[in-house]
Design an enzyme around this catalytic site. Sequence first.
Site, short mmCIF file in Angstrom:
data_model
loop_
_atom_site.label_atom_id
_atom_site.label_comp_id
_atom_site.label_asym_id
_atom_site.label_seq_id
_atom_site.Cartn_x
_atom_site.Cartn_y
_atom_site.Cartn_z
N TYR A 1 -3.07 2.28 7.31
CA TYR A 1 -2.56 0.94 7.02
C TYR A 1 -1.46 0.46 7.97
CZ TYR A 1 -5.21 1.95 2.83
OH TYR A 1 -6.22 2.29 1.96
N GLU B 1 -15.92 12.91 0.44
CA GLU B 1 -15.73 12.24 -0.84
C GLU B 1 -16.44 10.89 -0.82
OE1 GLU B 1 -11.48 10.34 -0.98
OE2 GLU B 1 -11.30 12.27 0.03
N ARG C 1 -18.27 3.71 -0.50
CA ARG C 1 -17.97 4.18 0.86
C ARG C 1 -18.00 5.69 0.84
NH1 ARG C 1 -12.54 3.58 1.73
NH2 ARG C 1 -12.33 5.84 1.69
N SER D 1 -6.47 7.02 -0.30
CA SER D 1 -5.61 6.55 0.80
C SER D 1 -4.92 7.67 1.55
CB SER D 1 -4.56 5.55 0.29
OG SER D 1 -5.18 4.33 -0.07
N ASP E 1 -17.28 9.09 2.83
CA ASP E 1 -16.49 9.64 3.93
C ASP E 1 -17.12 10.95 4.39
OD1 ASP E 1 -14.81 7.49 3.64
OD2 ASP E 1 -13.37 8.57 2.38
N ASN F 1 -16.03 6.90 -2.37
CA ASN F 1 -15.08 5.95 -2.94
C ASN F 1 -15.84 4.80 -3.59
OD1 ASN F 1 -13.11 3.72 -3.13
ND2 ASN F 1 -11.78 5.07 -1.96
N GLU G 1 -1.18 3.21 -4.82
CA GLU G 1 -1.89 2.34 -3.88
C GLU G 1 -1.79 0.86 -4.25
OE1 GLU G 1 -5.77 4.33 -2.56
OE2 GLU G 1 -5.28 5.42 -4.39
N GLY H 1 -11.38 0.06 0.10
CA GLY H 1 -10.39 -0.90 0.55
C GLY H 1 -11.04 -2.11 1.21
#
Length: 333
Positions: free
Chosen positions: A237, A291, A276, A167, A278, A293, A31, A297
């Site tokens: 992305y 999950e 974050r 990612s 999810d 994070n 990443e 990002g």
Amino acid sequence: MGTTAERLLVTDPAVSADLRVLVLAGGLSYERDVSLRSGRRVLDALRAVGVEAELRDADVALLPALAADPPDAVVIALHGATGEDGSLRGVLDLCDIPYVGCDARASRLAWDKPSAKAVLREAGIPTPDWVALPHDRFSELGAVAVLDRIADRLGLPMMVKPAQGGSGLGGAVVRDAAALPAAMVGCFAYDSTALVERYVQGMDVAVSVVDLGDGPQALPPVEIVPRNGVYDYAARYTAGRTTWHAPARLDPEVAATVADVALAAHTALGLRDLSRVDVIVDAAGQPHVLEVNVSPGMTETSLLPLAVQAAGLDFGRLIGSLVTRAATRVTSS
């Protein structure tokens, strides 16, 4: 502890312009490119609110630079193992350098998805059933027999993804048992352990959690609608591959439940400052945590900045406030 951004909306985040901040980005993970984009955006945002900031890679020159001229605080914009497995945070602790985000122990826990899911399950937080399978066991026990038992246990469809990683790299949705071996091989290309979990059909939602001094609070949830149905690396992305709705198109009661679950996950894993979470929201409005994070990002298509914008907050002031709090936390400890 609030469940919406209401208290944040009336808060003017305190930002100290006297701080010198180091933004770490790059690294050697898969990443790297995303990390560099995150780092540059954080750098620009801090400078826009008057904070002196510098961007640096996490390489052999980092520790001598920290020793020679230590910053007041660090923002870790590294993704993948370098920024999320806790090792770098542990080194910063050894150097007495404060940083935004959770400590090394919590980072290690969140980084390993099976371990994090076990903590969530123990805390009563809904997360899809799963099996974690190291590559060595997969080979030793016989791939066909193991895959048959996994399919029997979890049913179809299933989600296969690396136990450690981000990612969407190495992840695949398996709707036919015949596709499971190829999905496992693709996953093992990114990690030595595969996480196979029951696939939950529903709305893909990301909930960013921030703490500006009054306890962790959930920002507006962001709904993710990938064009091909899977939120993989390209969908994350590449412009035009995904549509985002911020806030998510959820009934108010469901949105409140999703926020509560995200805050519970953040707390159960011992996180701080920001994260974050999810989540998949099924047809019945029940959230399932996939999950968490600890180094979200920060690119132009990343979910946390979208949530910050939806909350009516300034991205630079929010990051600046987190930096200020991190420096103060160490100074007062």
